[in-house]
Design an enzyme around this catalytic site. Structure first.
Site, mmCIF file in Angstrom:
data_model
loop_
_atom_site.group_PDB
_atom_site.id
_atom_site.type_symbol
_atom_site.label_atom_id
_atom_site.label_comp_id
_atom_site.label_asym_id
_atom_site.label_seq_id
_atom_site.Cartn_x
_atom_site.Cartn_y
_atom_site.Cartn_z
ATOM 1 N N GLU A 246 31.559 41.941 42.862
ATOM 2 C CA GLU A 246 32.382 42.912 42.135
ATOM 3 C C GLU A 246 32.888 44.002 43.083
ATOM 4 O O GLU A 246 34.022 44.449 42.987
ATOM 5 C CB GLU A 246 31.607 43.535 40.973
ATOM 6 C CG GLU A 246 31.312 42.597 39.823
ATOM 7 C CD GLU A 246 32.526 42.132 39.044
ATOM 8 O OE1 GLU A 246 33.626 42.710 39.192
ATOM 9 O OE2 GLU A 246 32.386 41.158 38.276
ATOM 10 N N TYR B 149 34.868 29.490 35.002
ATOM 11 C CA TYR B 149 34.102 30.739 35.104
ATOM 12 C C TYR B 149 33.948 31.390 33.731
ATOM 13 O O TYR B 149 32.855 31.802 33.341
ATOM 14 C CB TYR B 149 34.805 31.680 36.093
ATOM 15 C CG TYR B 149 34.156 33.033 36.219
ATOM 16 C CD1 TYR B 149 32.901 33.173 36.805
ATOM 17 C CD2 TYR B 149 34.803 34.176 35.752
ATOM 18 C CE1 TYR B 149 32.302 34.415 36.926
ATOM 19 C CE2 TYR B 149 34.207 35.421 35.872
ATOM 20 C CZ TYR B 149 32.965 35.536 36.449
ATOM 21 O OH TYR B 149 32.362 36.769 36.565
ATOM 22 N N TRP C 145 40.209 38.952 41.008
ATOM 23 C CA TRP C 145 38.912 38.284 40.885
ATOM 24 C C TRP C 145 39.035 36.823 41.305
ATOM 25 O O TRP C 145 38.105 36.243 41.863
ATOM 26 C CB TRP C 145 38.356 38.407 39.463
ATOM 27 C CG TRP C 145 37.064 37.672 39.302
ATOM 28 C CD1 TRP C 145 36.831 36.556 38.561
ATOM 29 C CD2 TRP C 145 35.811 37.976 39.953
ATOM 30 N NE1 TRP C 145 35.519 36.152 38.696
ATOM 31 C CE2 TRP C 145 34.875 37.005 39.545
ATOM 32 C CE3 TRP C 145 35.400 38.976 40.836
ATOM 33 C CZ2 TRP C 145 33.555 37.001 39.980
ATOM 34 C CZ3 TRP C 145 34.075 38.968 41.270
ATOM 35 C CH2 TRP C 145 33.175 37.982 40.845
#
Length: 194
Positions: free
Chosen positions: A49, A27, A57
């Site tokens: 988000e 990522y 995350w």
């Protein structure tokens, strides 16, 4: 070299968070901080988000394929048409984060995005700050929010968006290349201006 950079098994220096797991490395190297445009693409990032709020995350990143399936690949028009049966379906989907307020916010945000005259991408990018002179040297120099993210959050809320506070808005700016918060010395090249 900054102690906030880590040399990966591949010999490349990365922001420390980006070297903490293989998922994060991919990522970090391929997506985070790369300029992203397009209403549906930015709606996906905004939604993820918001779902990340209060969670890791990494949890969201690993559940992203299930989120894409559950939310019609984040096609704004499709999600905007979701009704109560879809909310019930999503609340029963073990592949995603089952939080009613966040699910309802994702649907409300799709509807709000449809109402934007110039589209979501143009609105979000209109709040991107000018590029910095250089990258942060250490992670302590990376803010959690900025005047631009605070202004963006207010503009989004005024238009009916939910779960878009200043910190979440700044995380969105970081993730989509509106700001470059890779640390100085990180192997990821600085993105070209969008």
């Amino acid at each position: 070299m900054s102690t906030d950079l880590v040399i990966g098994a591949d010999g490349l220096p990365r922001c420390a968070w980006g070297a903490s797991t293989p998922d994060y490395a991919v990522y970090h190297d391929r997506e985070w901080g790369r300029p992203l445009r397009g209403d549906d693409a930015l709606y996906e990032r905004m939604t993820l988000e918001a779902f990340q709020s209060g969670l890791s995350w990494l949890t969201i990143l690993r559940k992203r394929p299930a989120f894409r399936l559950a939310f019609a690949d984040f096609r704004i028009e499709a999600v905007a048409a979701y009704g109560e049966a879809d909310v019930a379906r999503l609340m029963a989907d073990v592949g995603i984060v089952r939080n009613r307020a966040k699910i309802e916010a994702a649907i409300a945000n799709a509807r709000a995005a449809l109402e934007l005259p110039g589209g979501l991408s143009d609105l979000l990018w209109s709040y991107a700050p000018p590029p910095r002179a250089g990258r942060p040297a250490v992670s302590a120099e990376v803010p959690a929010l900025t005047p631009e993210s605070t202004t963006l959050a207010k503009a989004l809320k005024k238009r009916g968006f939910r779960f878009v506070g200043p910190t979440t808005s700044y995380a969105l700016m970081q993730a989509t290349g509106m700001v470059d918060d890779h640390l100085a010395g990180c192997h990821v090249t600085a993105p070209a201006p969008a």
